[in-house]
Design a protein around this motif. Sequence first.
Motif, PDB file in Angstrom:
ATOM      1  N   MET A  79       1.191  -1.128  -0.267  1.00 55.32           N
ATOM      2  CA  MET A  79      -0.319   0.458   0.052  1.00 55.32           C
ATOM      3  C   MET A  79       0.964   1.300   0.194  1.00 55.32           C
ATOM      4  SD  MET A  79      -1.152   0.234   3.296  1.00 55.32           S
ATOM      5  CE  MET A  79      -2.083  -1.050   4.003  1.00 55.32           C
ATOM      6  N   GLY A  80       0.344   2.395  -0.617  1.00 56.47           N
ATOM      7  CA  GLY A  80       1.190   3.294  -0.581  1.00 56.47           C
ATOM      8  C   GLY A  80       1.031   4.283   0.758  1.00 56.47           C
ATOM      9  N   TYR A  81       1.485   4.997   0.398  1.00 58.24           N
ATOM     10  CA  TYR A  81       2.129   6.187   2.293  1.00 58.24           C
ATOM     11  C   TYR A  81       0.765   5.956   2.421  1.00 58.24           C
ATOM     12  CZ  TYR A  81       3.328   9.996   5.963  1.00 58.24           C
ATOM     13  OH  TYR A  81       3.165  10.277   6.828  1.00 58.24           O
ATOM     14  N   GLN A  82      -0.251   6.897   1.493  1.00 59.39           N
ATOM     15  CA  GLN A  82      -1.209   7.775   2.270  1.00 59.39           C
ATOM     16  C   GLN A  82      -2.613   7.098   2.634  1.00 59.39           C
ATOM     17  OE1 GLN A  82      -2.063  10.913   2.413  1.00 59.39           O
ATOM     18  NE2 GLN A  82      -0.523  11.492   1.197  1.00 59.39           N
ATOM     19  N   LYS A  83      -2.735   5.969   1.831  1.00 57.58           N
ATOM     20  CA  LYS A  83      -3.209   5.004   2.410  1.00 57.58           C
ATOM     21  C   LYS A  83      -2.551   4.117   4.089  1.00 57.58           C
ATOM     22  CE  LYS A  83      -4.669   1.743  -0.759  1.00 57.58           C
ATOM     23  NZ  LYS A  83      -5.042   0.828  -1.280  1.00 57.58           N
ATOM     24  N   ALA A  84      -1.511   3.954   4.430  1.00 54.59           N
ATOM     25  CA  ALA A  84      -1.250   3.537   5.002  1.00 54.59           C
ATOM     26  C   ALA A  84      -1.731   4.778   6.552  1.00 54.59           C
ATOM     27  CB  ALA A  84       0.067   3.179   5.304  1.00 54.59           C
ATOM     28  N   TRP A  85      -1.934   6.034   5.749  1.00 49.19           N
ATOM     29  CA  TRP A  85      -2.191   6.663   7.165  1.00 49.19           C
ATOM     30  C   TRP A  85      -3.632   7.073   7.060  1.00 49.19           C
ATOM     31  CZ3 TRP A  85       0.355   9.934   9.614  1.00 49.19           C
ATOM     32  CH2 TRP A  85       0.221  10.725  10.980  1.00 49.19           C
ATOM     33  N   ARG A  86      -4.219   6.626   6.149  1.00 49.08           N
ATOM     34  CA  ARG A  86      -5.656   7.302   6.262  1.00 49.08           C
ATOM     35  C   ARG A  86      -6.093   5.954   7.729  1.00 49.08           C
ATOM     36  NH1 ARG A  86      -5.491   8.488   0.957  1.00 49.08           N
ATOM     37  NH2 ARG A  86      -6.302   6.135   0.621  1.00 49.08           N
ATOM     38  N   THR A  87      -5.702   4.582   7.663  1.00 51.58           N
ATOM     39  CA  THR A  87      -6.108   3.654   7.718  1.00 51.58           C
ATOM     40  C   THR A  87      -5.200   4.255   8.990  1.00 51.58           C
ATOM     41  OG1 THR A  87      -5.106   2.144   6.157  1.00 51.58           O
ATOM     42  CG2 THR A  87      -5.220   1.342   8.271  1.00 51.58           C
ATOM     43  N   ARG A  88      -4.423   4.201   9.403  1.00 49.30           N
ATOM     44  CA  ARG A  88      -3.866   4.694  11.303  1.00 49.30           C
ATOM     45  C   ARG A  88      -5.566   5.946  11.713  1.00 49.30           C
ATOM     46  NH1 ARG A  88      -1.779   8.599  13.255  1.00 49.30           N
ATOM     47  NH2 ARG A  88      -0.534   8.827  15.472  1.00 49.30           N
ATOM     48  N   GLU A  89      -5.153   6.554  10.787  1.00 53.44           N
ATOM     49  CA  GLU A  89      -6.605   7.678  11.504  1.00 53.44           C
ATOM     50  C   GLU A  89      -7.795   6.846  11.586  1.00 53.44           C
ATOM     51  OE1 GLU A  89      -5.687  10.727  11.548  1.00 53.44           O
ATOM     52  OE2 GLU A  89      -3.719   9.926  11.701  1.00 53.44           O
TER      53      GLU A  89
END
Length: 440
Positions: free
Chosen positions: A9-19
């Motif tokens: 997964m890309g960085y943005q998807k990983a960040w949204r998952t964390r949020e």
Amino acid sequence: MLDDYGVSMGYQKAWRTREKALELARGNQDDSYQKLPIYLHTLKVSNPGTITHLVTDNKDHFKYMYLAFANSIKGWKHCRPVIVIDGTYLKTSFGGTLVTASTMDANSNIFPLVFGIGDSENDSSWLWFFTKLKETWRKRSYFIVIWQTGIAIISGRHKSIENAVENVYPKAFHGACIFHLLNNIKVNFSVRGEDLNINFVKVAKAYRVQSFEHYMNEIDKIDTRIRPYLQKIGYCTWSRCHAPTRRYTMMTSNIAESINAALKAARTLPITTMMEGLRSLVQKWVFLVNTIVYQVVVEDKGNFLVNLMEKTCECKRFQQNEIPCAHAITIFAKTRLKTYDYVVDYYKTTTMKATYESIVYPLPNESEWTLPETLNKIVLPPKSRKPPGRLRRKRIRSRGEPKVQIKCGRYPQPGHNRKTCRNEPIPKQRNPTKSKKLDK
């Protein structure tokens, strides 16, 4: 995710998952504001005597909040009449400022008084906070007397705080934190060195004017521009011997900074969850503390005249801190008088017990919360634009504030840690005392 689960997964998807994961664990930030009215109502039901205020603007957006626990209201009359004020930012997408007021108990432990939340550290928010602070203790005659005479408010030299204190408490003494003032001196005059630190702390904490002038002369040798700067601010603002009322041992705003550090993790949470974390912290502190409780003599001791009848000494320490100084204690040893009889009530065991006789109670399960229809209120998140990028978690250091140097645990050298250290560790020296025991 790729190494552990084989998911690319890309960085943005990983960040949204964390949020999303944080939202599931902590709650939604937008919805948290709407829970505030019912939370504050339940808090007052569980802790009778607790005072809360919630203010929204004309479009129902959150503006201010104020909270004073019942145990703080009852306990402050047993503490020294000094209040330390400070504000710190909230680490959420909506921002805001958490304001705290605290003091010290008989054993010099931190005793939180009130908490407030505002949009920022501006004139209107500070004025509202101090007005509510005054209303909290307005009906108690004891506090009316000390507010008008001997109260001391300690804070940083923030202009909005100065304006608010001047408007709400015109007769109260407003002192400055000497640590912040020392940093301002370093920045304004580009002066560094241990000599400045030592002499400034000594001149600020001096009990006698003679000692004050001695250390001021030492500061003049470092830089002659510092004395006019301090005179312009006013000696009474930061000097113990020139203050019109007692500051006791509270010369800095360190106790407020300690509260801010204890709430560092809570300040990242949604507002209602943060308030519950704050309540839990105060409950824990109160519980921990709860489990731990005239003869005329006038004598010349050295070059200091001690008068036990008036509880004074020429060194000024006795009357400033209201604790017998070393000169008075020497007389007690000779005359077999009890030192305890000459200590003010603020430091006694009975006072300590009375400060914490009221405790902070936990709240029931959220499913049991009920709010009367008369108190039903819409609370929307404050008006703000979410800044781009990651939220700042660490505060911006003030100009002149010393940076923390990293030191290696294996080799005592700054600039790196033990993980990146390439030096050979220093061999530990054998303790001769232990070696003898082992030999035996």
